[in-house]
Design an enzyme around this catalytic site. Sequence first.
Site, PDB file in Angstrom:
ATOM      1  CB  SER A 197      83.966  37.764  15.468  1.00 55.23           C
ATOM      2  OG  SER A 197      84.252  38.553  16.581  1.00 55.23           O
TER       3      SER A 197
ATOM      4  CG  HIS B 117      89.347  37.767  16.661  1.00 51.89           C
ATOM      5  ND1 HIS B 117      89.128  36.856  17.208  1.00 51.89           N
ATOM      6  CD2 HIS B 117      88.227  38.656  16.543  1.00 51.89           C
ATOM      7  CE1 HIS B 117      87.813  36.616  17.429  1.00 51.89           C
ATOM      8  NE2 HIS B 117      87.005  37.968  17.094  1.00 51.89           N
TER       9      HIS B 117
ATOM     10  CD  GLU C 259      91.301  33.566  17.630  1.00 47.81           C
ATOM     11  OE1 GLU C 259      91.141  32.313  17.898  1.00 47.81           O
ATOM     12  OE2 GLU C 259      90.656  34.202  16.829  1.00 47.81           O
TER      13      GLU C 259
ATOM     14  CG  ASN D 284      84.849  33.470  18.589  1.00 42.26           C
ATOM     15  OD1 ASN D 284      85.035  33.555  19.861  1.00 42.26           O
ATOM     16  ND2 ASN D 284      84.765  34.605  17.981  1.00 42.26           N
TER      17      ASN D 284
HETATM   18  P1  NAI Z   1      79.669  48.022  18.158  1.00 38.82           P
HETATM   19  O1  NAI Z   1      78.263  47.877  17.407  1.00 38.82           O
HETATM   20  O2  NAI Z   1      79.741  48.114  19.615  1.00 38.82           O
HETATM   21  O3  NAI Z   1      80.666  49.166  17.584  1.00 38.82           O
HETATM   22  C1  NAI Z   1      80.609  49.403  16.171  1.00 38.82           C
HETATM   23  C2  NAI Z   1      81.179  50.987  16.048  1.00 38.82           C
HETATM   24  O4  NAI Z   1      81.664  51.148  14.731  1.00 38.82           O
HETATM   25  C3  NAI Z   1      80.002  51.779  16.567  1.00 38.82           C
HETATM   26  O5  NAI Z   1      80.395  53.012  17.317  1.00 38.82           O
HETATM   27  C4  NAI Z   1      79.788  52.456  15.108  1.00 38.82           C
HETATM   28  O6  NAI Z   1      79.091  53.805  15.191  1.00 38.82           O
HETATM   29  C5  NAI Z   1      81.096  52.212  14.394  1.00 38.82           C
HETATM   30  N1  NAI Z   1      81.122  52.570  13.206  1.00 38.82           N
HETATM   31  C6  NAI Z   1      80.281  51.547  12.110  1.00 38.82           C
HETATM   32  N2  NAI Z   1      80.429  52.160  10.897  1.00 38.82           N
HETATM   33  C7  NAI Z   1      81.316  52.930  10.756  1.00 38.82           C
HETATM   34  C8  NAI Z   1      82.327  53.609   9.868  1.00 38.82           C
HETATM   35  N3  NAI Z   1      81.911  53.516   8.561  1.00 38.82           N
HETATM   36  N4  NAI Z   1      83.253  54.366  10.457  1.00 38.82           N
HETATM   37  C9  NAI Z   1      83.538  54.711  11.519  1.00 38.82           C
HETATM   38  N5  NAI Z   1      82.768  54.157  12.615  1.00 38.82           N
HETATM   39  C10 NAI Z   1      81.928  53.305  12.318  1.00 38.82           C
HETATM   40  O7  NAI Z   1      80.458  46.566  17.569  1.00 38.82           O
HETATM   41  P2  NAI Z   1      81.609  45.887  18.310  1.00 38.82           P
HETATM   42  O8  NAI Z   1      80.903  44.846  19.414  1.00 38.82           O
HETATM   43  O9  NAI Z   1      82.495  46.770  19.267  1.00 38.82           O
HETATM   44  O10 NAI Z   1      82.173  44.897  17.046  1.00 38.82           O
HETATM   45  C11 NAI Z   1      83.070  45.520  16.100  1.00 38.82           C
HETATM   46  C12 NAI Z   1      83.800  44.373  15.419  1.00 38.82           C
HETATM   47  O11 NAI Z   1      84.479  43.682  16.571  1.00 38.82           O
HETATM   48  C13 NAI Z   1      83.108  43.544  14.749  1.00 38.82           C
HETATM   49  O12 NAI Z   1      83.471  43.223  13.399  1.00 38.82           O
HETATM   50  C14 NAI Z   1      82.825  42.379  15.620  1.00 38.82           C
HETATM   51  O13 NAI Z   1      82.727  41.459  14.913  1.00 38.82           O
HETATM   52  C15 NAI Z   1      84.397  42.443  16.130  1.00 38.82           C
HETATM   53  N6  NAI Z   1      84.355  41.964  17.679  1.00 38.82           N
HETATM   54  C16 NAI Z   1      83.451  41.887  18.489  1.00 38.82           C
HETATM   55  C17 NAI Z   1      83.515  41.343  19.637  1.00 38.82           C
HETATM   56  C18 NAI Z   1      82.379  41.455  20.783  1.00 38.82           C
HETATM   57  O14 NAI Z   1      82.608  40.570  21.821  1.00 38.82           O
HETATM   58  N7  NAI Z   1      81.493  42.387  21.003  1.00 38.82           N
HETATM   59  C19 NAI Z   1      84.685  40.390  20.079  1.00 38.82           C
HETATM   60  C20 NAI Z   1      85.561  40.351  18.880  1.00 38.82           C
HETATM   61  C21 NAI Z   1      85.234  40.979  17.679  1.00 38.82           C
END
Ligand code: NAI
Length: 644
Positions: free
Chosen positions: A415, A436, A448, A486
């Site tokens: 993001s 995205h 996006e 955003n």
């Molecule tokens: P989250 O913290 O809920 O999940 C991240 C997951 O990635 C965790 O389950 C973690 O164990 C796993 N992980 C971390 N490092 C890893 C690796 N090296 N190999 C495999 N798995 C790994 O995060 P979330 O909120 O799902 O965000 C993920 C991405 O999506 C970020 O880049 C965020 O900016 C983006 N994003 C988030 C939104 C939101 O509303 N939460 C909306 C749009 C994009």
Amino acid sequence: MTAKHWKLDTDRDNIVWLSVDKADSSTNTLSADVVAEFSAILDEMRSPKPRALIIRSGKRSGFVAGADIEEFTRISSTQEALAIVRRGWDVMNKLAAMPFPTLALISGYCMGGGLELALACRYRIAVDQPGTRFALPEVMLGILPGWGGVMRLPRVVGPSAALDMMLTGRSVDARRARLMGLVDASVPERIMENSARMMALEAPARHRLALLQSLTNTPLLRPLVASMARKQLAARARREHYPAPYAIVDLWQKYDGDPFAPPAGDPASMATLVEGETARNLIRIFRLQERMKSLGKESDFEARHVHVIGAGVMGSDIAAWCAMRGLTVTLQDQNAKALAPAMKRAGALFKRRLRDKRRIRDASDRLIPDVAGDGVRRADVIIEAIFENLEIKRALFAKLHAAAKPGAILATNTSSLKLADIGTALADPSRLVGIHFFNPVAQMQLVEIVSGANTDGQAAKDAAAFVRQIDKLPLHAKDSPGFLVNRVLGPYLDQALRLVDQGMAPETIDAAMTQFGMPMGPIELADTVGLDICMHAGQALAGGNAEPPKRLAHLVTAGSLGKKSGRGYYTWRDGKAQKGAAGAVTEELIQRLIAPYLKEAQAVVAEGIVADADLADAGLIFGTGFAPFTGGPLRYLSAKTAPR
Ligand code: NAI
């Protein structure tokens, strides 16, 4: 006569099989010439009379998608709009009056004018397959089903089910259509022709409504049903913003669905609707949506296997969505424990959306937990959705790049990080693209497609084709902080949160924006997105230069992150914000709250973050829910400064 769009066959039982197959088009729409030919064919059928008429589609894609919306967007006067209504209304009445059994055999979509045609037949048979869907979606364009839908649907399925379909535009599948009496039978494809022939020959008595349902369609009880419908509508949409659903209720209650019965100036009349700004804006949005869909046609890339890394909030939902749309998906996280909740969430989504046991099982089978990351080598698309941390993402992409097969899309869901920064970890950064998604993935249509300075144009087109393949709306955006959505939401939320710091009640702020037409106020939105995420996004957008709003910082430190932790600006119970009474909402407050949003939307266009103002409007409507009746923030601004 020789018809261009219709094909006529008479079988040995003297049944006429009439196939609609619009020339030079992949989809059947009831354009002026298609309707004119149909009308002439019906006239010719009066003598000699066939034993029965069966209408079906000559296209694999579906029955009829509706009227030709392109024609509607070209009209320049109310008279032209009414002429379109008149010719459809007349031909459907002609069909309904044919002195022999008529039957619509429907496979695939049957929408708008297509359903009105089917309703004018004596019988309807649906082919039970996933693509068969019935809807009267006119309300979404700010108009009403003027080709007999408002009159006939309540007679066939009863007023309450009919109003539900007409006021929401929601579609029903073959089985549901059978249950509600919209079709007389729902049959497997292999027996569809036989079933149609049998029914046409036997000509059973017409399907009748149950007594109670038919009573609610009488002049005595209609006002009661109508007033209940209006009450439910009022909770969802204001009449001055969305006049069409109210017009539908009025037209049914007072004029039995005859679009030519209301006198001039009556709010239930089609003329009033098409002369209003709302219909114009909603039709424009429909066209912009089609334009976004066409962005997916610039490449014939087709994915079979998607590999998602990171099974958190986003990754797990992205993976589940792709599996539901028919792709094989491998989902990777650091360990099996992290994958278990993701699989559970996916199961719940499949159940909610697919309902059918076999389809739920098939989708579950397509979603494969993959701790070892074996899917990387086979995947056509790899989507990274791990922690928002540049170094971890860079390390991951360095490895991925070596393992992925040539031509695979390498995508990040980041993001707030710059693609260019992640890209330097790749030997060939041209293959990295941002895909995205928005949270919640299953509900948000917009995705996006972000191109960094080094992203290859073809990779971005392939990504857009992939996004269409999973039935989302792609929008190309430049690699700049916050991309489109955003970036525009940031200052809007920031100002709203600072007003709370200054003592304004969250309820008042939210009420002002829902009154403006937003689906949700900014404070409730912040709570829903997650206050930690809002704070992080705000800081990233401000380049770390601004103090976060005080209350926001305080809540985040206290672990009150909004909806997900049960407490934020509001207390949350059963997924609902517990709100107190709102204070007075003034036009000045509304304008003050929306100003930063509008200003940022203009800046985004000026900076070329998206291709043009139209696409910015579309992206902001589908990505933030900006009041659709306005036609989008930029359209709203231009209407304000230069009224039509
Ligand atoms: P989250 O913290 O809920 O999940 C991240 C997951 O990635 C965790 O389950 C973690 O164990 C796993 N992980 C971390 N490092 C890893 C690796 N090296 N190999 C495999 N798995 C790994 O995060 P979330 O909120 O799902 O965000 C993920 C991405 O999506 C970020 O880049 C965020 O900016 C983006 N994003 C988030 C939104 C939101 O509303 N939460 C909306 C749009 C994009």
